[in-house]
Design an enzyme around this catalytic site. Structure first.
Site, PDB file in Angstrom:
ATOM      1  N   GLY A  32       0.821  -1.215   0.000  1.00  0.00           N
ATOM      2  CA  GLY A  32       0.000   0.000   0.000  1.00  0.00           C
ATOM      3  C   GLY A  32       0.847   1.253   0.000  1.00  0.00           C
ATOM      4  N   ARG A  41       3.709   6.363   1.802  1.00  0.00           N
ATOM      5  CA  ARG A  41       4.159   7.760   1.899  1.00  0.00           C
ATOM      6  C   ARG A  41       3.619   8.574   0.729  1.00  0.00           C
ATOM      7  NH1 ARG A  41      10.128   7.545  -0.793  1.00  0.00           N
ATOM      8  NH2 ARG A  41       9.765   5.560  -1.791  1.00  0.00           N
ATOM      9  N   ASP A  56       4.957  -4.590  -7.289  1.00  0.00           N
ATOM     10  CA  ASP A  56       4.246  -3.367  -6.875  1.00  0.00           C
ATOM     11  C   ASP A  56       4.805  -2.139  -7.594  1.00  0.00           C
ATOM     12  OD1 ASP A  56       6.465  -4.195  -5.085  1.00  0.00           O
ATOM     13  OD2 ASP A  56       6.178  -2.224  -4.211  1.00  0.00           O
ATOM     14  N   ASN A  57       5.893  -2.313  -8.315  1.00  0.00           N
ATOM     15  CA  ASN A  57       6.462  -1.194  -9.069  1.00  0.00           C
ATOM     16  C   ASN A  57       6.296  -1.395 -10.573  1.00  0.00           C
ATOM     17  OD1 ASN A  57       7.258   0.108  -6.729  1.00  0.00           O
ATOM     18  ND2 ASN A  57       9.280  -0.839  -6.716  1.00  0.00           N
ATOM     19  N   ARG A  75      -1.150  -1.114 -10.160  1.00  0.00           N
ATOM     20  CA  ARG A  75       0.046  -1.944 -10.379  1.00  0.00           C
ATOM     21  C   ARG A  75      -0.348  -3.407 -10.482  1.00  0.00           C
ATOM     22  NH1 ARG A  75       3.386   1.438  -6.671  1.00  0.00           N
ATOM     23  NH2 ARG A  75       2.054   3.248  -6.397  1.00  0.00           N
ATOM     24  N   ARG A  86       3.260  14.098  -8.323  1.00  0.00           N
ATOM     25  CA  ARG A  86       3.465  13.131  -9.402  1.00  0.00           C
ATOM     26  C   ARG A  86       2.179  12.927 -10.203  1.00  0.00           C
ATOM     27  NH1 ARG A  86       6.285   7.442  -8.075  1.00  0.00           N
ATOM     28  NH2 ARG A  86       4.299   6.781  -7.215  1.00  0.00           N
ATOM     29  N   ASP A 126       8.352   6.808   7.969  1.00  0.00           N
ATOM     30  CA  ASP A 126       7.803   8.080   8.462  1.00  0.00           C
ATOM     31  C   ASP A 126       6.825   8.719   7.463  1.00  0.00           C
ATOM     32  OD1 ASP A 126       9.541   8.806   6.460  1.00  0.00           O
ATOM     33  OD2 ASP A 126      10.926   9.914   7.745  1.00  0.00           O
ATOM     34  N   GLY A 127       6.646   8.083   6.311  1.00  0.00           N
ATOM     35  CA  GLY A 127       5.726   8.637   5.320  1.00  0.00           C
ATOM     36  C   GLY A 127       6.291   9.816   4.555  1.00  0.00           C
TER      37      GLY A 127
HETATM   38  P1  AMP Z   1       9.310   1.343  -2.895  1.00  0.00           P
HETATM   39  O1  AMP Z   1      10.540   0.541  -2.649  1.00  0.00           O
HETATM   40  O2  AMP Z   1       9.550   2.806  -3.001  1.00  0.00           O
HETATM   41  O3  AMP Z   1       8.472   0.800  -3.994  1.00  0.00           O
HETATM   42  O4  AMP Z   1       8.437   1.219  -1.568  1.00  0.00           O
HETATM   43  C1  AMP Z   1       7.986  -0.027  -1.082  1.00  0.00           C
HETATM   44  C2  AMP Z   1       6.958   0.201   0.000  1.00  0.00           C
HETATM   45  O5  AMP Z   1       7.510   0.908   1.107  1.00  0.00           O
HETATM   46  C3  AMP Z   1       5.728   0.994  -0.434  1.00  0.00           C
HETATM   47  O6  AMP Z   1       4.602   0.442   0.208  1.00  0.00           O
HETATM   48  C4  AMP Z   1       6.031   2.374   0.085  1.00  0.00           C
HETATM   49  O7  AMP Z   1       4.859   3.122   0.276  1.00  0.00           O
HETATM   50  C5  AMP Z   1       6.738   2.073   1.382  1.00  0.00           C
HETATM   51  N1  AMP Z   1       7.619   3.164   1.803  1.00  0.00           N
HETATM   52  C6  AMP Z   1       8.764   3.556   1.200  1.00  0.00           C
HETATM   53  N2  AMP Z   1       9.317   4.594   1.860  1.00  0.00           N
HETATM   54  C7  AMP Z   1       8.517   4.875   2.908  1.00  0.00           C
HETATM   55  C8  AMP Z   1       8.547   5.843   3.966  1.00  0.00           C
HETATM   56  N3  AMP Z   1       9.534   6.740   4.074  1.00  0.00           N
HETATM   57  N4  AMP Z   1       7.540   5.822   4.858  1.00  0.00           N
HETATM   58  C9  AMP Z   1       6.550   4.921   4.768  1.00  0.00           C
HETATM   59  N5  AMP Z   1       6.462   3.995   3.811  1.00  0.00           N
HETATM   60  C10 AMP Z   1       7.430   3.965   2.881  1.00  0.00           C
HETATM   61 MG    MG Z   2       6.936   1.501  -5.062  1.00  0.00          MG
END
Ligand code: AMP
Ligand code: MG
Length: 473
Positions: free
Chosen positions: A86, A89, A245-246, A180, A173, A121-122
């Site tokens: 999900g 952030r 998810d990407n 996805r 964005r 931290d979002g």
């Molecule tokens: P990503 O590797 O960017 O595709 O992120 C994988 C997952 O980690 C996704 O669910 C993101 O929303 C979550 N995520 C990445 N960075 C943060 C963050 N700083 N705070 C909270 N969730 C994060």
């Molecule tokens: Mg992602």
């Protein structure tokens, strides 16, 4: 600022998302607004820079008719199953409809915690926000389907990463959607076939209205991804974190975390610090995309009728990846060496060049760009390796009408070089945004050679070379 929202995703059942407003920040300040993209969306760019607009980008005020949500999804990360990822952030403000009817998600990335933030931290810090801004816009200028950057702001709230306090930032964005492979996986993992059907209908209506059902949808997504990955390869792009998810159902490039462009060509090249086994190496990208698409195909099986026949049809659809990929790869790389309509036999000529480049560590972008200008030979530490190939190449080009024109419009002079990105981020953290603006300007016209941008076309000096990139969350 008026945004014409029509939020079709937020009208789907409540279990598709969590209603979540962005978390306000202390001191929003504008970094940039993307004028060209604003025009594409039918927005007045100057209206996007007012204090009221900046407050929206930072998440401090909600525009009229926004329905802020965090989207639910799951995914395979490095092959490992994660049932609930999900948006951790990111907050989707809604969908804006451009004057030509095209629909775009408007998302704030780095907008504060959601129910999916887990230990995060979002937030996002300035580095990854500017990196995604520059690289996604460069991809768009190269003609590669991608999410895009409408604006970026700083928050005035430091973000802690690896014991360092860094400036917090938000990226605004734009995407044709953020749906996805992992969105489908989320519902399938819960046995929620009703939601799967609703999601499938939504995606078909939104992205592939020509598709008559799930099998057609699968074929469309397979083809879109095959073309996308071939285009990545043709500019030396390594996504770096091709988790399910990407991978966007729309066929757009999404998630510019540890991505990087090749300097020296090598098919096994990896930059991402977390990709220790090379799962997402440059040359592994087609196979990984096909693996992800097999996960997508598995998701659709419950909608495809009798199981055995469904498996057979879905398998065949996923196997179609190879053919579309190879055709697109040949079209792209053929054009890179000046062949307008390459024939299958031309792939040997391309492969020979690439294998010589790999052995000598030749700069990918400079070598291909140099084919039209006559500078390619100088990129080879052993020029004879080039000459041997070039004899066959010149013979082949005799039957081409205008190879120079084909090469000139295909091979960029400039790509977002990793060392330039790192230098740009370091300058921005120190308060100097000029390199960011300059990079954006130069990468918006990647096929034009201009002396004042020559420094952005050079390979990194040994002390500038970037060995590793980081997810940088
Ligand atoms: P990503 O590797 O960017 O595709 O992120 C994988 C997952 O980690 C996704 O669910 C993101 O929303 C979550 N995520 C990445 N960075 C943060 C963050 N700083 N705070 C909270 N969730 C994060
Ligand atoms: Mg992602």
């Amino acid at each position: 600022m008026t945004l014409a929202f029509d939020n079709s995703y937020a009208r789907l059942p409540e279990r598709f998302f969590a209603r979540q407003a962005p978390t306000p920040v202390p001191a929003p300040a504008l970094i940039a607004v993307n004028n060209a993209l604003a025009a594409r969306l039918g927005l007045d760019a100057t209206a996007l820079t007012t204090p009221e607009a900046v407050a929206v980008w930072a998440g401090n005020t909600l525009p009229k008719d926004a329905t802020p949500i965090a989207q639910a999804y799951a995914g395979h990360q490095f092959g490992g199953w994660v049932p609930a990822l999900g948006d951790g952030r990111a907050v989707l403000l809604g969908e804006v409809v451009a004057p030509d009817g095209a629909r775009f998600d408007l998302q704030l990335k780095g907008a504060g915690p959601t129910q999916w933030s887990r230990r995060g931290d979002g937030r996002a810090w300035l580095g990854p926000v500017l990196r995604e801004y520059v690289v996604s816009e460069a991809m768009a200028a190269l003609g590669i389907p991608t999410t895009r950057a409408l604006a970026a702001v700083t928050t005035g709230d430091p973000v802690i990463r690896e014991a360092r306090a860094l400036p917090g930032a938000v990226l605004v964005r734009i995407a044709s959607s953020h749906i996805r492979v992992g969105t489908f996986q989320y519902f399938v993992a819960r046995g929620d076939v009703e939601a799967l059907q609703i999601l499938t209908d939504h995606v078909i209506a939104r992205h592939y209205p020509q598709a008559k059902g799930p099998l057609d949808l699968l074929r469309e997504v397979v083809a879109a991804q095959a073309r996308l990955i071939a285009r990545w390869m043709s500019v030396g792009f390594i996504h770096g974190v091709m988790n399910t998810d990407n991978m966007a159902i729309s066929g757009e490039t999404i998630d510019y975390g540890p991505c990087a462009f090749l300097d020296a060509y090598h098919p096994q090249k990896v930059f991402s610090s977390i990709d220790q086994n090379g799962r997402y190496a440059y040359g592994a990208q087609p196979q990984i995309a096909a693996w992800n698409l097999a996960q997508f195909a598995t998701c659709l099986l419950p909608l495809m009728g009798e199981r055995e026949a469904a498996i057979e049809a879905a398998t065949e659809a996923v196997q179609g990846f190879a053919q579309t990929f190879e055709a697109e790869w040949l079209a792209r790389f053929g054009a890179k060496i000046g062949i307008a309509l390459p024939k299958p036999g031309d792939s040997a000529l391309i492969e020979t060049l690439l294998s010589r480049m790999a052995v000598l560590g030749v700069d990918f972008t400079r070598a291909f760009h140099g084919l039209a200008t006559g500078a390619a030979r100088d990129e080879f530490s052993d020029p004879e390796a080039f000459d041997l190939w070039a004899a066959d190449w010149r013979a082949r080009l005799k039957s081409e009408a205008d190879p120079l024109a084909v090469m000139t419009r295909t091979n960029p002079a400039r790509i977002p070089r990793n060392h330039r990105i790192e230098q740009m981020i370091a300058a921005a953290v120190a308060g100097d945004h000029a390199p960011f603006a300059r990079l954006n300007a130069a990468l918006a016209k990647p096929f034009e050679t201009r002396p004042e941008w020559d420094d952005l076309a050079t390979a990194p000096a040994p002390d500038e070379r970037v060995a590793r990139t980081f997810c940088g969350t």
